[in-house]
Motif scaffolding. Structure first.
Motif, PDB file in Angstrom:
ATOM      1  N   GLY A   1       0.804  -1.215   0.000  1.00 20.67           N
ATOM      2  CA  GLY A   1       0.000   0.000   0.000  1.00 20.67           C
ATOM      3  C   GLY A   1       0.837   1.265   0.000  1.00 20.67           C
ATOM      4  N   ALA A   2       0.160   2.405   0.144  1.00 21.49           N
ATOM      5  CA  ALA A   2       0.846   3.695   0.031  1.00 21.49           C
ATOM      6  C   ALA A   2       1.369   4.212   1.365  1.00 21.49           C
ATOM      7  CB  ALA A   2      -0.106   4.725  -0.574  1.00 21.49           C
ATOM      8  N   GLY A   3       0.913   3.612   2.477  1.00 22.27           N
ATOM      9  CA  GLY A   3       1.312   4.121   3.785  1.00 22.27           C
ATOM     10  C   GLY A   3       2.810   4.120   3.994  1.00 22.27           C
ATOM     11  N   GLN A   4       3.476   3.089   3.456  1.00 27.01           N
ATOM     12  CA  GLN A   4       4.928   2.987   3.625  1.00 27.01           C
ATOM     13  C   GLN A   4       5.657   4.182   3.020  1.00 27.01           C
ATOM     14  OE1 GLN A   4       6.449  -0.076   1.050  1.00 27.01           O
ATOM     15  NE2 GLN A   4       4.516  -0.199  -0.040  1.00 27.01           N
ATOM     16  N   HIS A   5       5.110   4.730   1.909  1.00 27.36           N
ATOM     17  CA  HIS A   5       5.824   5.812   1.235  1.00 27.36           C
ATOM     18  C   HIS A   5       5.900   7.065   2.094  1.00 27.36           C
ATOM     19  CE1 HIS A   5       6.163   3.358  -2.163  1.00 27.36           C
ATOM     20  NE2 HIS A   5       4.891   3.376  -2.490  1.00 27.36           N
ATOM     21  N   PHE A   6       4.865   7.283   2.936  1.00 26.59           N
ATOM     22  CA  PHE A   6       4.896   8.458   3.803  1.00 26.59           C
ATOM     23  C   PHE A   6       6.116   8.409   4.703  1.00 26.59           C
ATOM     24  CE2 PHE A   6       0.558   8.573   2.515  1.00 26.59           C
ATOM     25  CZ  PHE A   6       0.213   9.903   2.566  1.00 26.59           C
ATOM     26  N   VAL A   7       6.350   7.246   5.289  1.00 26.61           N
ATOM     27  CA  VAL A   7       7.443   7.114   6.251  1.00 26.61           C
ATOM     28  C   VAL A   7       8.782   6.967   5.532  1.00 26.61           C
ATOM     29  CG1 VAL A   7       8.388   5.629   8.017  1.00 26.61           C
ATOM     30  CG2 VAL A   7       5.968   6.175   8.025  1.00 26.61           C
ATOM     31  N   ASN A   8       8.830   6.074   4.542  1.00 22.43           N
ATOM     32  CA  ASN A   8      10.112   5.816   3.896  1.00 22.43           C
ATOM     33  C   ASN A   8      10.649   7.025   3.149  1.00 22.43           C
ATOM     34  OD1 ASN A   8      10.050   3.293   4.896  1.00 22.43           O
ATOM     35  ND2 ASN A   8       9.255   2.328   3.041  1.00 22.43           N
ATOM     36  N   SER A   9       9.744   7.840   2.577  1.00 14.88           N
ATOM     37  CA  SER A   9      10.242   8.995   1.836  1.00 14.88           C
ATOM     38  C   SER A   9      10.990   9.940   2.767  1.00 14.88           C
ATOM     39  CB  SER A   9       9.089   9.712   1.149  1.00 14.88           C
ATOM     40  OG  SER A   9       8.191  10.219   2.099  1.00 14.88           O
ATOM     41  N   ILE A  10      10.542  10.021   4.013  1.00 12.43           N
ATOM     42  CA  ILE A  10      11.253  10.895   4.955  1.00 12.43           C
ATOM     43  C   ILE A  10      12.581  10.267   5.347  1.00 12.43           C
ATOM     44  CG2 ILE A  10      11.202  11.923   7.240  1.00 12.43           C
ATOM     45  CD1 ILE A  10       8.238  12.129   6.970  1.00 12.43           C
ATOM     46  N   LEU A  11      12.542   8.969   5.660  1.00  8.63           N
ATOM     47  CA  LEU A  11      13.771   8.315   6.100  1.00  8.63           C
ATOM     48  C   LEU A  11      14.804   8.304   4.982  1.00  8.63           C
ATOM     49  CD1 LEU A  11      12.309   5.372   8.189  1.00  8.63           C
ATOM     50  CD2 LEU A  11      12.929   7.664   8.900  1.00  8.63           C
ATOM     51  N   ASN A  12      14.354   8.180   3.717  1.00  7.32           N
ATOM     52  CA  ASN A  12      15.287   8.176   2.587  1.00  7.32           C
ATOM     53  C   ASN A  12      15.576   9.567   2.059  1.00  7.32           C
ATOM     54  OD1 ASN A  12      15.270   5.417   2.664  1.00  7.32           O
ATOM     55  ND2 ASN A  12      13.605   5.230   1.183  1.00  7.32           N
ATOM     56  N   LYS A  13      14.990  10.587   2.687  1.00 10.17           N
ATOM     57  CA  LYS A  13      15.121  11.968   2.214  1.00 10.17           C
ATOM     58  C   LYS A  13      14.720  12.093   0.752  1.00 10.17           C
ATOM     59  CE  LYS A  13      18.313  12.976   5.743  1.00 10.17           C
ATOM     60  NZ  LYS A  13      19.228  13.830   6.355  1.00 10.17           N
ATOM     61  N   ASP A  14      13.671  11.379   0.385  1.00 10.06           N
ATOM     62  CA  ASP A  14      13.151  11.429  -0.973  1.00 10.06           C
ATOM     63  C   ASP A  14      12.072  12.512  -1.022  1.00 10.06           C
ATOM     64  OD1 ASP A  14      12.182  11.012  -3.470  1.00 10.06           O
ATOM     65  OD2 ASP A  14      12.077   8.834  -3.295  1.00 10.06           O
ATOM     66  N   GLY A  15      12.525  13.741  -1.180  1.00 13.19           N
ATOM     67  CA  GLY A  15      11.629  14.884  -1.027  1.00 13.19           C
ATOM     68  C   GLY A  15      10.438  14.899  -1.958  1.00 13.19           C
ATOM     69  N   PHE A  16      10.652  14.527  -3.216  1.00 19.13           N
ATOM     70  CA  PHE A  16       9.540  14.636  -4.168  1.00 19.13           C
ATOM     71  C   PHE A  16       8.488  13.572  -3.912  1.00 19.13           C
ATOM     72  CE2 PHE A  16      12.796  16.681  -7.129  1.00 19.13           C
ATOM     73  CZ  PHE A  16      12.533  17.918  -6.571  1.00 19.13           C
ATOM     74  N   LEU A  17       8.927  12.374  -3.511  1.00 24.97           N
ATOM     75  CA  LEU A  17       7.950  11.342  -3.151  1.00 24.97           C
ATOM     76  C   LEU A  17       7.157  11.798  -1.925  1.00 24.97           C
ATOM     77  CD1 LEU A  17       6.764   8.604  -3.689  1.00 24.97           C
ATOM     78  CD2 LEU A  17       8.574   7.566  -2.343  1.00 24.97           C
ATOM     79  N   LEU A  18       7.865  12.389  -0.960  1.00 30.71           N
ATOM     80  CA  LEU A  18       7.194  12.920   0.223  1.00 30.71           C
ATOM     81  C   LEU A  18       6.144  13.956  -0.175  1.00 30.71           C
ATOM     82  CD1 LEU A  18       6.961  13.460   3.305  1.00 30.71           C
ATOM     83  CD2 LEU A  18       8.776  15.125   3.036  1.00 30.71           C
ATOM     84  N   MET A  19       6.543  14.885  -1.044  1.00 33.28           N
ATOM     85  CA  MET A  19       5.603  15.926  -1.465  1.00 33.28           C
ATOM     86  C   MET A  19       4.389  15.308  -2.163  1.00 33.28           C
ATOM     87  SD  MET A  19       6.626  18.764  -0.391  1.00 33.28           S
ATOM     88  CE  MET A  19       5.520  19.841  -1.263  1.00 33.28           C
TER      89      MET A  19
END
Lengths: 307, 334
Positions: free
Chosen positions: A256-274
């Motif tokens: 699902g998409a919930g993981q992307h909220f957390v992982n994008s921050i931990l990976n400093k993946d700014g655009f995915l976070l946005m």
């Protein structure tokens, strides 16, 4: 009513703009920067990377350019998963979260309203005490306790449902219950408090004095009014459930998409976070607006805003 | 929960003599039981671990012993692991109690931080009104719309680096100047970095509800005559806030302190689940639950690793929530 809805819509749009801008600024200002994982970059290399990701220049220009792209529907590429567009990553995971969250939403809303209404109708008797203690307990336990306990009981011992995965309808049941439990408990508490208040109101006494059967008093008269505070909570509830939960996804192995909220921050993946925050906020704003519309239809008193 | 009207006659008083909040609270049996459970849980978490000498020294040879097995201790002798042992042969009961200490300290301190911020913002907004009020309340609205999880994750990842840098610099500075006591003090703080960050970050994200409630209460209070009297007497705004408003807000503050602690403990356990909470070898209920959640699998389910911390945390948070609800009813805080 129209004027009320238009002003609500505009203020919700403003909130959307502020939240997304704030998230971008936070992401850019957080120390380390998005390129700190790649070792030993010289100043010039960092500059080149910034240009490549359109993160050069003053902060307000960076935000402006992101908005420009986003409004055109381009959420850029993920900064960590090369050659994957943010839209693509979210496009694959969001349908899964929507399906799971949708089922959980129905469970939480219907279960919560039913339990809350029952508790209020039997105020201070055992169904009330049982329902409210259960609701409070459900709020006091994190999903990564209820989840594995559900697995232990219903999947491993009884074998009714699969332990994890995401292939058939049976795989939806346990995670949906797990996701719905804390929210349903919150809805039940909200519903009970509001119902208790409504059952003490004059128009209910009138209905009873007319000699209406108790069932009719509760279902036809009280429920319609008492459900209003719950309706206003359904917007944030749906936005939270539909965007997925990292805990439930990791326990049940759901893409699902919930993981992307957390992982994008931990990976400093700014655009995915946005992208993920944009989805959440647009959902929240849209659903809140929908709730306002429903509210207007349910509660005629709001028409006074038209004056 | 307990909205039944307490029997006024039980105190031998007439209906015209209303009960105070405390008297109403004392008549609430559920609240009193919850208070007892809470005290018991806190006492157990804070006093028992130092006494459990043999459990602390358990050998790693007895991994995953089910509850009730006898386990030989490292220093010789044996004891019974009433609640079993974990992957490293550590006594689960000992870990749950010492983990509870961490969880409760983080919960209380972070709730206190959030109350400080929330009370300050709420009082300022409510008392000054006008532009200050609308600015602060819009800020609260925007922060409400921000997904809290993201905010706390960004904060934690932003603060972790700078804090350890600052600690290293402080240590170097103390060493260079030969301040032994200061250096030792800094050394002592090193293992608690994560705890400090957690307390700060969780406090910073959980103040929104508090600010709204306090503001509402201040709006009611400031229209009352004793505030008008204080103003006429020429007292400064700060004095009115501290001397007159704050004493009238403390039941609200106490109620929401009680209700914020469980929220913070849950947040901490969520962060621990993501690996951002308390770090090994220290443990909190969150880290223990994470371990326990991983111990449930189709091959062998070591259920006691999940159930023990789950029951401890569930019972404690349930009692806190019951007590908070009862306080809210007794003092009629809305």
């Amino acid at each position: 009513m129209a004027r009320f809805l238009v002003s609500r819509f505009l203020s919700l749009l403003a909130v959307l703009g502020v939240v997304l801008t704030l998230t971008f600024v936070l992401f850019r200002l957080s120390p380390g920067g998005p390129f700190s994982f790649e070792r030993d970059l010289s100043e010039a290399q960092v500059r080149a990377k910034e240009v490549q990701y359109k993160l050069d220049g003053p902060l307000y220009l960076q935000v402006g350019r992101w908005w420009q792209d986003a409004l055109r529907g381009d959420f850029r590429e993920s900064m960590k998963s090369r050659n994957f567009a943010v839209a693509e990553i979210l496009g694959q995971s969001l349908p899964v979260s929507f399906a799971l969250g949708g089922v959980a939403f129905v469970l939480a809303a219907s279960g919560g309203i039913a339990a809350g209404a029952l508790a209020a109708a039997r105020q201070n008797r055992w169904p009330d005490r049982l329902a409210m203690t259960g609701a409070l307990l459900a709020i006091s336990l994190p999903t990564f306790v209820t989840g594995p306990l559900l697995v232990l009981g219903l999947a491993l011992h009884l074998g009714w449902f699969p332990v994890g995965g995401w292939t058939s309808w049976k795989h939806v049941v346990l995670p949906a219950i797990c996701l719905a439990i804390p929210y349903g408990a919150y809805v039940a508490r909200l519903m009970r408090n509001s119902m208790v208040e409504v059952l003490g109101a004059d128009f209910i006494r009138t209905a009873r004095a007319k000699g209406l059967p108790e069932r009719q008093v509760i279902f036809k008269h009280a429920l319609k009014v008492a459900v209003l505070p719950v309706v206003s909570y359904l917007g944030p509830l749906a936005a939270g459930l539909l965007t997925g939960s990292v805990v439930v996804e990791s326990i049940f192995g759901i893409p699902g998409a919930g993981q992307h909220f957390v992982n994008s921050i931990l990976n400093k993946d700014g655009f995915l976070l946005m992208g993920a925050v944009a989805v959440y906020c647009v959902l929240l704003v849209a659903l809140n607006f929908l709730v306002d519309v429903v509210y207007c239809l349910l509660d005629r008193r709001i028409k006074m805003y038209d004056v | 929960m307990s909205s039944s009207v307490p029997p006024v006659a039980a105190l031998g008083r007439g209906a015209s003599d209303p009960l105070s909040g405390w008297e109403r609270l004392k008549l609430d049996r559920l609240a009193m039981v919850s208070l007892g459970v809470l005290l018991l849980s806190a006492l157990a978490c804070f006093l028992a671990p130092p006494l459990m000498e043999s459990a602390r020294n358990a050998t790693s040879a007895f991994t995953y012993s089910p509850p009730g097995t006898a386990v030989s201790a490292l220093g010789g002798g044996s004891y019974r692991a009433w609640l079993g042992t974990d992957a490293s042969g550590r006594d689960v009961l000992y870990r749950v109690l010492s983990g509870g200490r961490v969880s409760l300290v983080v919960g209380l301190c972070a709730a206190a931080v959030s109350l400080g911020i929330g009370t300050l913002v709420g009082m300022t907004a409510g008392f000054y009104g006008g532009k200050v009020d609308s600015f602060l309340m819009r800020l609260v609205d925007v922060l409400y719309a921000n997904p809290r999880v993201l905010f706390v994750l960004i904060l934690i990842s932003a603060l972790t680096g700078p804090l350890s840098l600052a600690i290293n610099e402080a240590r170097a500075a103390a060493e260079a100047r030969g301040w032994d006591a200061a250096r030792q003090w800094v050394d002592g703080a090193i293992p608690y970095q994560r705890t400090l960050i957690l307390i700060f970050c969780l406090g910073v994200i959980e103040w929104l509800t508090m600010a709204r409630i306090v503001r509402g209460q201040v709006l009611v209070l400031k229209e009352q005559q004793f505030i008008a009297a204080a103003r006429v007497l020429g007292q400064s705004r700060r004095k009115i806030m501290v001397r007159h408003l704050l004493p009238n807000l403390w039941t609200v503050i106490l109620t929401y302190l009680t209700l914020t602690v469980p929220v913070v403990v849950l947040d901490e356990s969520f962060l621990s689940f993501l690996g951002l909470g308390i770090e090994e070898p220290a443990s909190s209920w969150g880290t223990l639950l994470k371990e326990g959640a991983g111990a449930v699998n189709p091959l062998i389910s070591r259920w006691w690793l999940l159930v023990t911390p789950g029951v401890a945390m569930g019972v404690t948070l349930l009692a806190l929530n019951f007590l908070g609800d009862a306080l809210r009813d007794a003092f009629d805080v809305r």
